[in-house]
Structure formats: structure tokens, C-alpha cells
Design a protein around this motif. Structure first.
Motif, PDB file in Angstrom:
ATOM      1  N   ARG A 156      19.329 -13.957  42.546  1.00  0.00           N
ATOM      2  CA  ARG A 156      18.464 -15.053  42.099  1.00  0.00           C
ATOM      3  C   ARG A 156      18.561 -15.312  40.604  1.00  0.00           C
ATOM      4  NH1 ARG A 156      13.057 -13.862  45.822  1.00  0.00           N
ATOM      5  NH2 ARG A 156      14.024 -14.390  47.813  1.00  0.00           N
ATOM      6  N   ARG A 157      19.758 -15.192  40.078  1.00  0.00           N
ATOM      7  CA  ARG A 157      20.014 -15.561  38.684  1.00  0.00           C
ATOM      8  C   ARG A 157      20.752 -16.896  38.676  1.00  0.00           C
ATOM      9  NH1 ARG A 157      20.273 -11.182  35.461  1.00  0.00           N
ATOM     10  NH2 ARG A 157      19.542 -12.519  33.774  1.00  0.00           N
ATOM     11  N   THR A 158      20.867 -17.482  37.511  1.00  0.00           N
ATOM     12  CA  THR A 158      21.474 -18.807  37.390  1.00  0.00           C
ATOM     13  C   THR A 158      22.733 -18.740  36.539  1.00  0.00           C
ATOM     14  OG1 THR A 158      19.327 -19.893  37.613  1.00  0.00           O
ATOM     15  CG2 THR A 158      21.103 -21.191  36.644  1.00  0.00           C
ATOM     16  N   VAL A 159      23.820 -19.294  37.066  1.00  0.00           N
ATOM     17  CA  VAL A 159      25.100 -19.350  36.366  1.00  0.00           C
ATOM     18  C   VAL A 159      25.429 -20.808  36.073  1.00  0.00           C
ATOM     19  CG1 VAL A 159      27.583 -18.878  36.497  1.00  0.00           C
ATOM     20  CG2 VAL A 159      25.941 -17.254  37.480  1.00  0.00           C
ATOM     21  N   GLY A 160      25.754 -21.105  34.838  1.00  0.00           N
ATOM     22  CA  GLY A 160      26.140 -22.448  34.440  1.00  0.00           C
ATOM     23  C   GLY A 160      27.636 -22.544  34.211  1.00  0.00           C
ATOM     24  N   ILE A 161      28.280 -23.479  34.865  1.00  0.00           N
ATOM     25  CA  ILE A 161      29.717 -23.715  34.710  1.00  0.00           C
ATOM     26  C   ILE A 161      29.912 -25.018  33.949  1.00  0.00           C
ATOM     27  CG2 ILE A 161      31.920 -24.079  35.908  1.00  0.00           C
ATOM     28  CD1 ILE A 161      30.779 -21.270  36.292  1.00  0.00           C
ATOM     29  N   VAL A 162      30.602 -24.949  32.833  1.00  0.00           N
ATOM     30  CA  VAL A 162      30.875 -26.126  32.019  1.00  0.00           C
ATOM     31  C   VAL A 162      32.319 -26.551  32.266  1.00  0.00           C
ATOM     32  CG1 VAL A 162      30.951 -27.084  29.690  1.00  0.00           C
ATOM     33  CG2 VAL A 162      29.214 -25.373  30.280  1.00  0.00           C
ATOM     34  N   GLY A 163      32.505 -27.602  33.057  1.00  0.00           N
ATOM     35  CA  GLY A 163      33.838 -28.117  33.340  1.00  0.00           C
ATOM     36  C   GLY A 163      34.297 -27.810  34.750  1.00  0.00           C
ATOM     37  N   ALA A 164      34.479 -28.848  35.554  1.00  0.00           N
ATOM     38  CA  ALA A 164      34.981 -28.677  36.922  1.00  0.00           C
ATOM     39  C   ALA A 164      36.505 -28.772  36.927  1.00  0.00           C
ATOM     40  CB  ALA A 164      34.377 -29.722  37.847  1.00  0.00           C
ATOM     41  N   SER A 165      37.123 -27.971  36.082  1.00  0.00           N
ATOM     42  CA  SER A 165      38.579 -27.881  36.043  1.00  0.00           C
ATOM     43  C   SER A 165      39.054 -27.101  37.265  1.00  0.00           C
ATOM     44  CB  SER A 165      39.006 -27.143  34.773  1.00  0.00           C
ATOM     45  OG  SER A 165      38.444 -25.820  34.793  1.00  0.00           O
ATOM     46  N   ARG A 166      40.376 -26.917  37.373  1.00  0.00           N
ATOM     47  CA  ARG A 166      40.872 -26.125  38.501  1.00  0.00           C
ATOM     48  C   ARG A 166      40.298 -24.713  38.458  1.00  0.00           C
ATOM     49  NH1 ARG A 166      45.346 -27.351  35.665  1.00  0.00           N
ATOM     50  NH2 ARG A 166      46.163 -28.636  37.349  1.00  0.00           N
ATOM     51  N   ILE A 167      40.113 -24.172  37.243  1.00  0.00           N
ATOM     52  CA  ILE A 167      39.535 -22.831  37.122  1.00  0.00           C
ATOM     53  C   ILE A 167      38.036 -22.881  37.402  1.00  0.00           C
ATOM     54  CG2 ILE A 167      39.100 -20.907  35.557  1.00  0.00           C
ATOM     55  CD1 ILE A 167      41.742 -21.762  34.110  1.00  0.00           C
ATOM     56  N   GLY A 168      37.352 -23.861  36.824  1.00  0.00           N
ATOM     57  CA  GLY A 168      35.926 -23.990  37.071  1.00  0.00           C
ATOM     58  C   GLY A 168      35.623 -24.113  38.551  1.00  0.00           C
ATOM     59  N   ARG A 169      36.425 -24.878  39.264  1.00  0.00           N
ATOM     60  CA  ARG A 169      36.209 -25.047  40.708  1.00  0.00           C
ATOM     61  C   ARG A 169      36.486 -23.753  41.468  1.00  0.00           C
ATOM     62  NH1 ARG A 169      36.064 -30.630  42.520  1.00  0.00           N
ATOM     63  NH2 ARG A 169      35.986 -31.977  40.682  1.00  0.00           N
ATOM     64  N   ASP A 179      24.200 -14.419  45.783  1.00  0.00           N
ATOM     65  CA  ASP A 179      22.854 -14.983  45.773  1.00  0.00           C
ATOM     66  C   ASP A 179      22.526 -15.488  44.372  1.00  0.00           C
ATOM     67  OD1 ASP A 179      22.041 -14.460  48.517  1.00  0.00           O
ATOM     68  OD2 ASP A 179      22.145 -12.337  47.951  1.00  0.00           O
ATOM     69  N   LEU A 180      23.272 -16.487  43.952  1.00  0.00           N
ATOM     70  CA  LEU A 180      23.145 -17.052  42.617  1.00  0.00           C
ATOM     71  C   LEU A 180      22.971 -18.556  42.717  1.00  0.00           C
ATOM     72  CD1 LEU A 180      26.106 -15.102  40.976  1.00  0.00           C
ATOM     73  CD2 LEU A 180      23.695 -14.772  40.399  1.00  0.00           C
ATOM     74  N   ARG A 210      18.868 -23.381  31.053  1.00  0.00           N
ATOM     75  CA  ARG A 210      18.435 -22.788  32.321  1.00  0.00           C
ATOM     76  C   ARG A 210      19.286 -21.615  32.783  1.00  0.00           C
ATOM     77  NH1 ARG A 210      18.185 -27.678  36.424  1.00  0.00           N
ATOM     78  NH2 ARG A 210      17.929 -25.912  37.848  1.00  0.00           N
ATOM     79  N   SER A 211      20.459 -21.420  32.205  1.00  0.00           N
ATOM     80  CA  SER A 211      21.408 -20.436  32.736  1.00  0.00           C
ATOM     81  C   SER A 211      21.201 -19.040  32.154  1.00  0.00           C
ATOM     82  CB  SER A 211      22.846 -20.883  32.450  1.00  0.00           C
ATOM     83  OG  SER A 211      23.134 -22.107  33.092  1.00  0.00           O
ATOM     84  N   ASP A 212      21.412 -18.038  33.012  1.00  0.00           N
ATOM     85  CA  ASP A 212      21.477 -16.650  32.549  1.00  0.00           C
ATOM     86  C   ASP A 212      22.868 -16.335  32.007  1.00  0.00           C
ATOM     87  OD1 ASP A 212      18.792 -15.607  33.414  1.00  0.00           O
ATOM     88  OD2 ASP A 212      19.544 -16.338  35.334  1.00  0.00           O
ATOM     89  N   VAL A 213      23.874 -16.990  32.582  1.00  0.00           N
ATOM     90  CA  VAL A 213      25.255 -16.866  32.117  1.00  0.00           C
ATOM     91  C   VAL A 213      25.858 -18.256  32.076  1.00  0.00           C
ATOM     92  CG1 VAL A 213      27.557 -15.922  32.561  1.00  0.00           C
ATOM     93  CG2 VAL A 213      25.542 -14.582  33.143  1.00  0.00           C
ATOM     94  N   VAL A 214      26.530 -18.588  30.995  1.00  0.00           N
ATOM     95  CA  VAL A 214      27.262 -19.853  30.869  1.00  0.00           C
ATOM     96  C   VAL A 214      28.740 -19.533  30.731  1.00  0.00           C
ATOM     97  CG1 VAL A 214      27.680 -21.867  29.398  1.00  0.00           C
ATOM     98  CG2 VAL A 214      25.335 -21.070  29.798  1.00  0.00           C
ATOM     99  N   SER A 215      29.561 -20.185  31.560  1.00  0.00           N
ATOM    100  CA  SER A 215      31.012 -19.957  31.508  1.00  0.00           C
ATOM    101  C   SER A 215      31.710 -21.282  31.241  1.00  0.00           C
ATOM    102  CB  SER A 215      31.506 -19.347  32.826  1.00  0.00           C
ATOM    103  OG  SER A 215      32.847 -18.955  32.718  1.00  0.00           O
TER     104      SER A 215
END
Length: 336
Positions: A156-169, A179-180, A210-215
Motif C-alpha cells: 500500500r505504498r505509492t510509486v510515481g513513474i515519470v515518463g511512459a517510455s519503453r522502460i517506464g512501461r 500491492d502498490l 503523493r509518491s513514496d518513490v519517484v522513478s
């Protein structure tokens, strides 16, 4: 179609393991290899001899720029197959004007980057690096247990992805098994995009807050330089982690260092700007920074995927089939 003549243009010192004996044997089934000795420069008489005959250039890390002059020396060139990620530092747009087709192995390089990112997210949420240091300093585990009682971990943590690149996807697909909650910021992703069913689309400021981790997984373009600056970093909650496996230029490093030096956030940094930080950079010594020397992409035997993907593309080209990873001219400037 007759077997095309092929030459290599790359740096052997940077491409060990990309082509093993089995890969070269497979390549020889579809092409006439002019020389297994790769060109590291196009200036020598031998390089000019190879270019004059080559119909396929199999390139990789260390390949010199293929510009108008090189293209004039290679009148029969029809395909550049890049056994690495981005080609924007190797292929001049003049190649497209000449009708040369271009493909690359960025999809193969995306695999280890996504794996590294997933591991970083899991470790960051577990505060594994902090707990390692606490345990070393306090073998009684008293301080470790104190941190374990905090709201950390991967439930129940929140992960933020910046960029829907091939890697982001790829990272988003991997996170589906956890469970994230996953947030995504990408101004080019529309609600009709299938990825929207796996994430919550949000603006960048909301993601940072809002994110606990931003990638970070955006391309490095003039428009994205320093897209993560002081304001965005201040939005991170206390104890949050910031991961960069994309490009160092995306982040205002001075602002990142200022935030890290407060001890308020964590960071996993695989890429920097400049590529190697100055010798007295705090990135080397800050306890809340996990710094690695650009290892998220293919290293060691992971590089075999790059060679295999390039060879598969060449085989499709020789058979007259559509290539799966061909780079269209309009996409060249948007590459990472």
C-alpha cells in the motif's frame, strides 16, 4: 535477395559480450561479413575500403557519427543496425535523406534498466540502504527496529513513474504484481492509451507530492532539461526516494544535492550530468545516496541481448520482412 555485405562499426573495448561466437556464426548465415574487425574510425584506408562495399553497418557503442561524408563513402549502404540503445549520437538525419533504414536494440537495453529500477523501488521502500547502515553502526538492532516500525515497506505504498517510455512501461508492467499504487506523469499519454488502465494519470506536481518513490524515465531533450528542479524536489514527502536511471540532464543536480543534504529524502542515482561527477561531489559520500556508475543498462552478459536483437532485425531485413524496431525519421529527435 542476395546476401548483403556487412561491416562492423563500434568500439571493442566498450562492446565486450555483445557478439559471441554463436552470434557471429548466426550472422554469417544471412550476411557476407566483410571483416570481423570493427571500424572505430572511418578515416583509415581500410575503413574506406569496407564502407565502399558495405550494404549493412552493424554499429554499437563507440561508433563514430555516420554523417554526410561517411554516407558518400558508403554508396551501397541500405541498413544501419545499432546493437545498443539510442542512435541519435551515431546517425545523422542525412542517412534518412539517402534512404538508409535504421533500427536499434533499445528494447533489449530496456530490460536490465527496468529490472534495476524494480529492484531499486523495492529496496527504497524497504529502506534497505538505511537499515544496512544502521545495522553496521548498531549490531544490537535497536535503531534498526525503530526504523522497521515506521510506515515503510512495499504494501500500500505509492510509486510515481515519470515518463511512459519503453522502460517506464516495462517498470509499470512489473509493478502490476505488487500491492502498490502507481501514478504516471507523461504529457503525451492520453486516457485512451492502454497504459492508463494500469496507472493513475496525474500532473507532475501531484506525482511528486503523493509518491513514496519517484522513478524518472523521460527522454533527454532540450524541453526536458532540468524538468526535475528545486520546486519539484521540495514536493517530495519526508523519507521519499528519487530514482534516476534515465539521463542526468533531466535533473537540476544542484537542486537535488541541496535537497539531499537536508537528509530529508533518499536517492538512487545511476546517471549524472556530467556523466562522471566531479571528484569532490557530495554524491559520492552522502549516506542517503546510492550512487552507481551507469550500470542500469546492459552490462556483462546482458549485452548479448543487444547483439541478438540487432541480428534478428538484420535477418528480417534480409528476408524482406518488416523490422520490429525500425526508427522512423520523425522519431529520431525524440529518442532518449
Amino acid at each position: 535477395m542476395m546476401r548483403p555485405k556487412l561491416a562492423f562499426a563500434l568500439s571493442p573495448g566498450k562492446t565486450r559480450h555483445v557478439f559471441d561466437a554463436a552470434a557471429l556464426e548466426r550472422l554469417a548465415q544471412s550476411c557476407d561479413i566483410l571483416s570481423t574487425q570493427p571500424m572505430e574510425s572511418f578515416a583509415s584506408p581500410e575503413a574506406q575500403r569496407l564502407l565502399a562495399q558495405a550494404e549493412v553497418l552493424l554499429t554499437g557503442w563507440g561508433c563514430p557519427m555516420i554523417g554526410p561524408e561517411v554516407l558518400r563513402m558508403a554508396p551501397g549502404l541500405r541498413l544501419i543496425a545499432h546493437a545498443a540503445g539510442t542512435v541519435k549520437f551515431n546517425v545523422d538525419p542525412a542517412a534518412y535523406a539517402r534512404g538508409v533504414r535504421v533500427t536499434h536494440s533499445a528494447e533489449a537495453n530496456a530490460v536490465p534498466v527496468a529490472e534495476y529500477t524494480l529492484a531499486s523501488i523495492i529496496f527504497a521502500n524497504k529502506r534497505a540502504f538505511d537499515l544496512r547502515d544502521l545495522y553496521r553502526a548498531d549490531p544490537t538492532r535497536v535503531t534498526s527496529y525503530r526504523l522497521m516500525d515506521e510506515p515503510i515497506g512495499n504494501f500500500r505504498r505509492t510509486v510515481g513513474i515519470v515518463g511512459a517510455s519503453r522502460i517506464g512501461r516495462r517498470v509499470i508492467a512489473m509493478l502490476a504484481g505488487f500491492d502498490l499504487d502507481v501514478l504516471l506523469y507523461d504529457p503525451f499519454v492520453q486516457p485512451s492509451d492502454p497504459i492508463a488502465a494500469q496507472v493513475q494519470l496525474v500532473e507532475l506536481d501531484a506525482l511528486m507530492a503523493r509518491s513514496d518513490v519517484v522513478s524518472l524515465h523521460a527522454p533527454s531533450l532540450p524541453s526536458t532539461r532540468h524538468m526535475i528542479g528545486a520546486r519539484q524536489l521540495r514536493l517530495l514527502r519526508d523519507g521519499a526516494a528519487f530514482i534516476n536511471t534515465a539521463r542526468g540532464a533531466l535533473v537540476d543536480e544542484a537542486a537535488l544535492l541541496a535537497e539531499l543534504q537536508t537528509g530529508r529524502i533518499q536517492a538512487v542515482i545511476d546517471v549524472t550530468d556530467p556523466e562522471i561527477p566531479v571528484l569532490d561531489s557530495p554524491l559520492y559520500t552522502l549516506p542517503n545516496v546510492f550512487l552507481t556508475p551507469h550500470i542500469a543498462g546492459a552490462i556483462g552478459t546482458e549485452r548479448l541481448r543487444l547483439g541478438h536483437m540487432a541480428i534478428e532485425e538484420i535477418e528480417r531485413f534480409v528476408r524482406g520482412e518488416p523490422m520490429l524496431y525500425e526508427i522512423e525519421p520523425a522519431f529520431l529527435e525524440r529518442l532518449a
